[in-house]
Scaffold this motif. Structure first.
Motif, PDB file in Angstrom:
ATOM      1  N   UNK A 146      23.902  37.552   4.939  1.00  0.00           N
ATOM      2  CA  UNK A 146      22.665  37.905   5.621  1.00  0.00           C
ATOM      3  C   UNK A 146      22.419  39.395   5.407  1.00  0.00           C
ATOM      4  N   UNK A 147      21.266  39.709   4.826  1.00  0.00           N
ATOM      5  CA  UNK A 147      20.902  41.104   4.560  1.00  0.00           C
ATOM      6  C   UNK A 147      20.077  41.619   5.727  1.00  0.00           C
ATOM      7  N   UNK A 148      20.694  42.438   6.551  1.00  0.00           N
ATOM      8  CA  UNK A 148      20.028  42.938   7.749  1.00  0.00           C
ATOM      9  C   UNK A 148      18.901  43.914   7.420  1.00  0.00           C
ATOM     10  N   UNK A 149      18.914  44.473   6.217  1.00  0.00           N
ATOM     11  CA  UNK A 149      17.904  45.447   5.818  1.00  0.00           C
ATOM     12  C   UNK A 149      16.759  44.829   5.034  1.00  0.00           C
ATOM     13  N   UNK A 150      16.817  43.510   4.818  1.00  0.00           N
ATOM     14  CA  UNK A 150      15.779  42.834   4.023  1.00  0.00           C
ATOM     15  C   UNK A 150      15.363  41.540   4.709  1.00  0.00           C
ATOM     16  N   UNK A 151      14.836  41.673   5.919  1.00  0.00           N
ATOM     17  CA  UNK A 151      14.263  40.548   6.663  1.00  0.00           C
ATOM     18  C   UNK A 151      15.235  39.385   6.817  1.00  0.00           C
ATOM     19  N   UNK A 152      16.518  39.700   6.987  1.00  0.00           N
ATOM     20  CA  UNK A 152      17.563  38.686   7.193  1.00  0.00           C
ATOM     21  C   UNK A 152      17.674  37.712   6.011  1.00  0.00           C
ATOM     22  N   UNK A 153      17.409  38.216   4.833  1.00  0.00           N
ATOM     23  CA  UNK A 153      17.480  37.380   3.635  1.00  0.00           C
ATOM     24  C   UNK A 153      18.858  36.741   3.489  1.00  0.00           C
ATOM     25  N   UNK A 154      18.892  35.444   3.180  1.00  0.00           N
ATOM     26  CA  UNK A 154      20.124  34.705   2.966  1.00  0.00           C
ATOM     27  C   UNK A 154      20.418  34.623   1.470  1.00  0.00           C
ATOM     28  N   UNK A 155      21.650  34.959   1.098  1.00  0.00           N
ATOM     29  CA  UNK A 155      22.066  34.891  -0.304  1.00  0.00           C
ATOM     30  C   UNK A 155      23.396  34.157  -0.400  1.00  0.00           C
ATOM     31  N   UNK A 156      23.458  33.160  -1.271  1.00  0.00           N
ATOM     32  CA  UNK A 156      24.669  32.355  -1.410  1.00  0.00           C
ATOM     33  C   UNK A 156      25.826  33.184  -1.963  1.00  0.00           C
ATOM     34  N   UNK A 157      27.000  33.022  -1.368  1.00  0.00           N
ATOM     35  CA  UNK A 157      28.220  33.597  -1.920  1.00  0.00           C
ATOM     36  C   UNK A 157      28.871  32.557  -2.843  1.00  0.00           C
ATOM     37  N   UNK A 158      29.808  32.996  -3.633  1.00  0.00           N
ATOM     38  CA  UNK A 158      30.489  32.099  -4.557  1.00  0.00           C
ATOM     39  C   UNK A 158      31.102  30.914  -3.822  1.00  0.00           C
TER      40      UNK A 158
END
Length: 463
Positions: free
Chosen positions: A433-445
């Motif tokens: 979860x990117x707290x600095x980019x609108x809570x963007x979700x990015x998959x981890x490996x």
């Protein structure tokens, strides 16, 4: 090497309402102890980050469920916020009902079974002002809240849990400073424990009264097996007592319907017996659980205590921590990594607790500064998490092969979430979860790795 898991095995993740939902004080929700504590002492919270937004799931639940489906997860455990559903303890909040029904229906529509817990350390502030779990009133207030939840969502949710890790709010709030109200009083802690377990039993009673078709109810316990420093009698006694306070006090009560006699005797000897009422014992006996959730992270290593004044002022009177020199440590979280513990707990449940149905409701590895492990595409290469889960699943599979009645594995957590006083210092999720980019979700490996495992129901261990 390949290890096949049972048909219908639940692969998923776990979280809680206060750590993911955000929207802490909107749409009718009242303050919990975390909301109020942050208001009172924000300096105690890591980087000054409180519970207002957490992971923003209140507004992004559809995206989250879509990602669960993409990962091929077939189940997910989270909780309901008592303060959202019943802001004043009595009046049902229609916006909360709408949100949770939409959220749970979204899961079901996407092949994700919701497993819903009622209490995850988030005591309503209006009840804390009346004494929280120290007040007998809390028992009936919780039972009423449980009944409302079952009535509002029982047509969607079939698996329920009453409490997540009740030991934690007892120990951290009444024998330490990590939870509000930061009390250090063993006798008060025992009373809190008693009311918590009675509230659990009364919620099970309410579950039976509501009568959810095909419904099951359990409790989520953090079970850390106690290992003695040596075979010496004093060390073995320390392990016995640690097990009695931290495991049997909960397991015996919720599975067998009674408190251990050894515990009752110790409490009486040390003038720690809680205040009880006539009829309580029958409530415990009549309302045992259908299944267990087991949270396992690390073992408990103990040795003989140092001499202390009588009566006991804490569990340290009976045992103390032992720093095992051969331990493997997660350097980020400071916790021991010991996969054998998951097998030992599984066998304990099998042999001492009627081989009751159970699942791993939490297991995971918190790591700080995961951005250090970004690849060129900005994906976290969390091979350490894959190794951690693989090693634990290997022991869990062995336990299942040896007859343990385990039906699922949930990792903490699906996406990075807010953690009480530590905010986002340690990350646990399959998704960043990117707290600095609108809570963007990015998959981890690890999310891609778990997707394959969930789809095949088979753990592949590299040669």
């Amino acid at each position: 090497m390949e290890k096949q898991f049972p048909k219908g095995f639940l692969w998923g993740a776990a979280a809680s309402a206060p750590q993911t939902e955000g929207a802490a004080l909107i749409d009718g929700k009242s303050p919990s102890t975390w909301d109020k504590w942050f208001e009172l002492e924000p300096e105690l919270f890591y980087n000054g980050v409180g519970p207002e937004h957490t992971s923003n799931t209140y507004h992004m639940y559809k995206e989250d469920v879509h990602l669960m489906k993409e990962m091929s997860l077939n189940s997910y455990r989270t909780s309901i916020a008592w303060t959202r559903l019943l802001p004043d303890g009595e009046t049902v909040n229609p916006k909360a009902v709408e949100f949770y029904r939409n959220y749970f229906n979204e899961m079901v529509a996407n092949g994700v079974e919701p497993i819903i817990n009622l209490f995850h350390f988030d005591m309503p502030w209006w009840l804390m002002e009346k004494g929280g779990w120290e007040a007998r009133e809390s028992v009936d207030k919780f039972a009423y809240y449980a009944k409302v939840a079952f009535e509002q969502f029982g047509d969607i949710v079939k698996k329920w849990a009453t409490f997540n890790e009740p030991l934690v709010h007892i120990e951290c709030g009444y024998m330490g400073d990590a939870h509000y109200p930061k009390v250090h009083d063993f006798k008060r802690a025992i009373q809190v424990a008693y009311h918590t377990l009675l509230a659990h039993a009364k919620a099970v009673e309410a579950f039976k009264e509501v009568g959810i078709e095909d419904g099951e109810i359990g409790i989520i316990l953090n079970l850390s097996p106690a290992y003695a420093k040596s075979e010496e009698e004093a060390d073995q006694a320390a392990a016995f007592h640690a097990d009695l306070f931290y495991i049997r006090s909960f397991l015996d009560t919720v599975v067998k319907g009674y408190f251990p006699e050894e515990l009752i005797a110790i409490l009486k000897e040390h003038q720690l017996t809680p205040v009880v009422e006539e009829g309580d014992r029958q409530i415990f006996e009549d309302n045992t659980v259908d299944f267990l959730g087991v949270n396992y992270y690390q073992p408990l290593r103990v040795q003989a205590p140092l001499p202390q004044e009588f009566p006991a002022k804490g569990v340290g009177y009976f045992s103390r921590y032992y720093d095992w020199p051969d331990k493997v440590i997660n350097p980020h979280r400071g916790w021991e990594i010991y996969e054998q513990g998951i097998y030992d707990i599984a066998m304990r449940v099998k042999e001492d607790y009627h081989n009751i149905k159970w699942f791993i409701s939490e297991n995971g590895m918190g790591v700080s500064e995961e951005e250090r492990f970004f690849d060129e595409n900005g994906q976290v290469q969390d091979d350490y998490r894959i190794e951690f889960v693989t090693n634990h699943l290997t022991k869990l599979h062995q336990a299942i092969e040896d007859g343990s009645n385990c039906f699922g594995y949930h990792m903490w957590t699906f996406l990075d979430c807010w953690s009480w006083l530590n905010a986002y210092k340690n990350r646990y999720g399959y998704y960043r979860v990117d707290l600095d980019d609108a809570f963007k979700r990015t998959a981890k490996k690890s999310s891609h790795w778990m997707k394959e495992l969930s789809e095949t129901n088979r753990l592949v261990i590299p040669d």
